[in-house]
Design a protein around this motif. Structure first.
Motif, PDB file in Angstrom:
ATOM      1  N   MET A  36      64.094 -29.732 -11.314  1.00 33.26           N
ATOM      2  CA  MET A  36      63.042 -29.611 -10.307  1.00 33.26           C
ATOM      3  C   MET A  36      61.634 -29.634 -10.910  1.00 33.26           C
ATOM      4  N   LEU A  37      61.453 -29.049 -12.068  1.00 34.73           N
ATOM      5  CA  LEU A  37      60.142 -29.027 -12.705  1.00 34.73           C
ATOM      6  C   LEU A  37      59.671 -30.438 -13.062  1.00 34.73           C
ATOM      7  N   LEU A  38      60.625 -31.302 -13.448  1.00 32.30           N
ATOM      8  CA  LEU A  38      60.290 -32.669 -13.847  1.00 32.30           C
ATOM      9  C   LEU A  38      60.447 -33.679 -12.721  1.00 32.30           C
ATOM     10  N   GLY A  39      61.269 -33.369 -11.732  1.00 30.82           N
ATOM     11  CA  GLY A  39      61.554 -34.340 -10.676  1.00 30.82           C
ATOM     12  C   GLY A  39      62.396 -35.490 -11.189  1.00 30.82           C
ATOM     13  N   MET A  40      63.196 -35.224 -12.215  1.00 30.20           N
ATOM     14  CA  MET A  40      64.027 -36.257 -12.822  1.00 30.20           C
ATOM     15  C   MET A  40      65.353 -35.651 -13.266  1.00 30.20           C
ATOM     16  N   ALA A  41      66.414 -36.446 -13.161  1.00 28.59           N
ATOM     17  CA  ALA A  41      67.732 -35.973 -13.574  1.00 28.59           C
ATOM     18  C   ALA A  41      68.128 -36.544 -14.936  1.00 28.59           C
ATOM     19  N   ASP A  42      67.951 -37.868 -15.120  1.00 28.72           N
ATOM     20  CA  ASP A  42      68.400 -38.499 -16.358  1.00 28.72           C
ATOM     21  C   ASP A  42      67.808 -39.898 -16.444  1.00 28.72           C
ATOM     22  N   GLU A  43      67.871 -40.470 -17.623  1.00 29.99           N
ATOM     23  CA  GLU A  43      67.508 -41.871 -17.860  1.00 29.99           C
ATOM     24  C   GLU A  43      68.652 -42.526 -18.603  1.00 29.99           C
ATOM     25  N   VAL A  44      69.004 -43.739 -18.201  1.00 27.59           N
ATOM     26  CA  VAL A  44      70.007 -44.515 -18.924  1.00 27.59           C
ATOM     27  C   VAL A  44      69.477 -45.936 -19.070  1.00 27.59           C
ATOM     28  N   THR A  45      69.953 -46.629 -20.080  1.00 30.23           N
ATOM     29  CA  THR A  45      69.549 -48.006 -20.311  1.00 30.23           C
ATOM     30  C   THR A  45      70.782 -48.895 -20.261  1.00 30.23           C
ATOM     31  N   VAL A  46      70.652 -50.027 -19.586  1.00 25.90           N
ATOM     32  CA  VAL A  46      71.749 -50.995 -19.510  1.00 25.90           C
ATOM     33  C   VAL A  46      71.223 -52.358 -19.938  1.00 25.90           C
ATOM     34  N   GLU A  47      72.129 -53.189 -20.417  1.00 26.16           N
ATOM     35  CA  GLU A  47      71.794 -54.565 -20.791  1.00 26.16           C
ATOM     36  C   GLU A  47      71.955 -55.468 -19.575  1.00 26.16           C
TER      37      GLU A  47
END
Length: 98
Positions: A36-47
């Motif tokens: 909640m503090l960041l407003g983000m859950a995760d980041e992933v990278t795909v090709e």
């Protein structure tokens, strides 16, 4: 090939998320929750292949799924759960979170 940054943003709460590219599983994560503090859950990278792609996101723990056809050279894809719906938006690649 090029990389696409997928930002899992708002609305996630211990969810299981699978990302596909042209129907093939690219990433699978379990227990994703929005900070909640960041407003983000995760980041992933795909090709991504050189000539366009269809990216799918499934939140199996909530039985939600959505796809987005991408053309050109997209930089990022922002994914949120809003009012019980899975929403995918192309980003600029300049999204930043503290």
């Amino acid at each position: 090939m090029q990389e696409l940054l997928i930002i899992l943003q708002d609305g996630f709460d211990s969810d299981d998320v699978t990302v596909t590219v042209n129907g093939k599983e690219a990433v699978s994560e379990r227990g994703i929750s929005t900070k909640m503090l960041l407003g983000m859950a995760d980041e992933v990278t795909v090709e991504l292949p050189a000539k366009g792609a269809t990216v799918g996101v499934e939140v199996s723990s909530r039985k939600l799924s959505a796809t987005k056809k991408l053309a050109g050279k997209p930089k990022s894809l922002i994914v949120s759960i809003e009012e019980g719906e899975l929403v995918l938006r192309e980003g600029t690649g300049r999204e930043a979170f503290l």
